[in-house]
Design a protein around this motif. Sequence first.
Motif, short mmCIF file in Angstrom:
data_model
loop_
_atom_site.label_atom_id
_atom_site.label_comp_id
_atom_site.label_asym_id
_atom_site.label_seq_id
_atom_site.Cartn_x
_atom_site.Cartn_y
_atom_site.Cartn_z
N GLY A 168 0.12 -3.65 4.66
CA GLY A 168 -1.16 -4.03 4.07
C GLY A 168 -1.83 -2.87 3.35
N ALA A 169 -1.84 -1.69 3.98
CA ALA A 169 -2.51 -0.55 3.37
C ALA A 169 -1.85 -0.13 2.07
CB ALA A 169 -2.53 0.63 4.36
N GLU A 170 -0.53 -0.05 2.06
CA GLU A 170 0.18 0.40 0.87
C GLU A 170 0.02 -0.58 -0.29
OE1 GLU A 170 2.23 2.71 -1.74
OE2 GLU A 170 1.44 3.24 0.23
N ARG A 171 0.13 -1.87 0.02
CA ARG A 171 -0.01 -2.86 -1.04
C ARG A 171 -1.46 -2.93 -1.53
NH1 ARG A 171 4.50 -6.47 -1.62
NH2 ARG A 171 3.10 -8.08 -2.41
N ALA A 172 -2.42 -2.74 -0.63
CA ALA A 172 -3.82 -2.71 -1.04
C ALA A 172 -4.08 -1.54 -1.98
CB ALA A 172 -4.72 -2.62 0.19
N ARG A 173 -3.52 -0.38 -1.62
CA ARG A 173 -3.71 0.81 -2.45
C ARG A 173 -3.14 0.61 -3.85
NH1 ARG A 173 -1.01 4.91 -4.33
NH2 ARG A 173 0.95 4.25 -3.38
N VAL A 174 -1.92 0.08 -3.91
CA VAL A 174 -1.27 -0.12 -5.21
C VAL A 174 -1.96 -1.21 -6.01
CG1 VAL A 174 0.88 -0.79 -6.35
CG2 VAL A 174 0.94 0.73 -4.37
N ASN A 175 -2.34 -2.29 -5.36
CA ASN A 175 -3.06 -3.37 -6.05
C ASN A 175 -4.37 -2.87 -6.64
OD1 ASN A 175 -1.64 -5.96 -6.02
ND2 ASN A 175 -1.74 -5.82 -3.80
N ALA A 176 -5.12 -2.07 -5.86
CA ALA A 176 -6.40 -1.55 -6.35
C ALA A 176 -6.20 -0.62 -7.54
CB ALA A 176 -7.13 -0.83 -5.22
N ALA A 177 -5.20 0.25 -7.45
CA ALA A 177 -4.93 1.17 -8.56
C ALA A 177 -4.50 0.42 -9.81
CB ALA A 177 -3.86 2.17 -8.14
N SER A 178 -3.69 -0.62 -9.63
CA SER A 178 -3.23 -1.41 -10.77
C SER A 178 -4.39 -2.17 -11.40
CB SER A 178 -2.13 -2.37 -10.33
OG SER A 178 -1.02 -1.67 -9.82
N TRP A 179 -5.26 -2.69 -10.57
CA TRP A 179 -6.44 -3.41 -11.08
C TRP A 179 -7.33 -2.46 -11.88
CZ3 TRP A 179 -8.33 -8.34 -11.22
CH2 TRP A 179 -9.70 -8.49 -11.49
N GLN A 180 -7.56 -1.26 -11.31
CA GLN A 180 -8.43 -0.29 -11.97
C GLN A 180 -7.85 0.13 -13.32
OE1 GLN A 180 -11.38 0.59 -10.66
NE2 GLN A 180 -11.89 1.87 -12.45
N ALA A 181 -6.53 0.29 -13.37
CA ALA A 181 -5.88 0.71 -14.61
C ALA A 181 -5.58 -0.45 -15.55
CB ALA A 181 -4.59 1.46 -14.28
N ASP A 182 -5.83 -1.67 -15.06
CA ASP A 182 -5.57 -2.90 -15.84
C ASP A 182 -4.10 -2.97 -16.28
OD1 ASP A 182 -6.21 -5.33 -16.97
OD2 ASP A 182 -6.81 -4.47 -18.91
N VAL A 183 -3.21 -2.74 -15.28
CA VAL A 183 -1.78 -2.84 -15.54
C VAL A 183 -1.16 -3.73 -14.45
CG1 VAL A 183 -1.64 -0.58 -16.64
CG2 VAL A 183 -1.29 -0.77 -14.17
N PRO A 184 0.01 -4.32 -14.72
CA PRO A 184 0.67 -5.14 -13.68
C PRO A 184 1.07 -4.28 -12.49
CG PRO A 184 1.65 -5.51 -15.86
CD PRO A 184 0.76 -4.31 -15.98
N VAL A 185 1.15 -4.90 -11.34
CA VAL A 185 1.65 -4.16 -10.17
C VAL A 185 3.11 -3.81 -10.40
CG1 VAL A 185 0.02 -5.23 -8.57
CG2 VAL A 185 2.26 -6.28 -8.94
N PRO A 186 3.55 -2.67 -9.91
CA PRO A 186 4.92 -2.23 -10.16
C PRO A 186 5.94 -3.05 -9.36
CG PRO A 186 3.82 -0.70 -8.70
CD PRO A 186 2.78 -1.66 -9.15
N ASP A 187 7.17 -3.02 -9.82
CA ASP A 187 8.25 -3.71 -9.12
C ASP A 187 8.61 -3.03 -7.81
OD1 ASP A 187 8.40 -5.49 -11.22
OD2 ASP A 187 9.98 -4.37 -12.26
N THR A 188 8.08 -1.84 -7.59
CA THR A 188 8.42 -1.07 -6.39
C THR A 188 7.49 -1.35 -5.21
OG1 THR A 188 7.09 0.76 -7.26
CG2 THR A 188 9.48 0.81 -7.68
N MET A 189 6.65 -2.38 -5.31
CA MET A 189 5.78 -2.73 -4.18
C MET A 189 6.62 -2.92 -2.92
SD MET A 189 2.38 -3.26 -4.78
CE MET A 189 1.65 -4.81 -4.26
N LEU A 190 6.09 -2.45 -1.79
CA LEU A 190 6.80 -2.57 -0.52
C LEU A 190 7.15 -4.02 -0.21
CD1 LEU A 190 4.98 -0.22 2.02
CD2 LEU A 190 7.32 -0.02 1.17
#
Length: 450
Positions: free
Chosen positions: A321-343
């Motif tokens: 949950g923490a890792e995906r939340a971190r990546v989702n938030a960063a992707s949202w802030q940067a307005d880019v799709p989430v990466p394929d490397t999500m856990l």
Amino acid sequence: MTDRLLLRAGHIVSMDPDIGDLPEGDVLIEDGQITAVQREISADAEILDMSGRILIPGFVDTHRHTWEASIRGVAPDATLDDYFVDILDTFAPLYTPEDVYAANLAGTLECLNAGITTLVDWSHINNTPEHPDAAIEALSETGIRAQYAYGSANTCLADYWFESKIAIPGDDVRRIRAAHFPSDDGLLTMGLATRGPGFCVNDVVTAEWALARDLDIPITVHVAMGRLAGRYGMVQQLHGLGLLGPDTTYVHCCYLSDEEWRMVADSGGTVSIAPQVETQMGHGWPPVMKAIEHGLRPSLSIDVVTTVPGDMFTQIRAAFGAERARVNAASWQADVPVPDTMLTARQMLEAATLSGAHVAGLEHRTGSLTPGKRADVVAIDATALNVAPLHDAVTAVTLSADVSNVETVIVDGVVHKRDGKLTADVARARRLVEESRDRLLAAKEAKQSA
């Protein structure tokens, strides 16, 4: 006479890439060793019906201060700074060998009950020479597979942390090695739990690393937990001292620089992450993906039951949950799709089993349901309402199941939990740890009122 146990008709998640998953299969165990994992096996053996059960390798906890079971839940709202004062400077100096024995007994049975079959016991409670003997005695009695990591005393925060000039007593470490671990082939093995640079002066750091390497035992050290330890640049300092190596496990790693990550990876070091503690107590984001990105195989650990639950299901979900939340938030802030490397859920199960065995130095013995390895097996009840109906077994284990679904636990071919109940004397363990709690609270009150 060969002792045979046949686990029949379970949904096997082997964590062995060559075997894969079998929606229905058998596991044959002979004299504590897995000898076959197949769709169907015929053998003269004791048969355990595993229909409706998911069979996985036992979980591996690569860093737990098991001695703290006596003070479970005393610091629910603690930060890391609070922990140093409330636990290491308040309770730890009061611990007797009897308290360590009681806590290790109850804490290790807690592990087995939750499907943790291998434990790295980070035992920094060696206030007297009798303390490590008591800890090891309890580990041995429970039948768990464990690495006993001999740590420092904790009789005074000022003496043992933050530029400590007191080294772990080499003579006693050598005594423990000779008396309890004459070989590295048993259920119990030995490591050294060191404090490291920033917490100790360089002479102590180099002396403890040299001691471990002279005895040919692995090293485990907390690094970069919270901003303070992150500022120490502990891995950078170890590199400067020429001490990095493949025998060292780095715990937490939340504030490692990119350069330090490369140093850990290049030296062959390993990583243990305690996600619930890290997010809850302010250590930093659990760096699961950071480790993977640097070619490392992160493992999971519980750390302290003073503040978090003692099961692996919690750690899997906290990290996921923490890792995906971190990546989702960063992707949202940067307005880019989430990466394929999500856990993924499977990566989390691997961290809790096969990668854990790798970090504990035991991948040749455990971590997967592989013929030739020792039989550390857990059966999860997939018919329970919180798990059924079964669609994907890995998802069921990582995101649906909990301790109540751990029905069978086998370590080295020995059944330690059957039909949802531990085979050990749980009442005795609970009585001893409750008596330890009462002693410690009374001693704390007496100390404070003196």
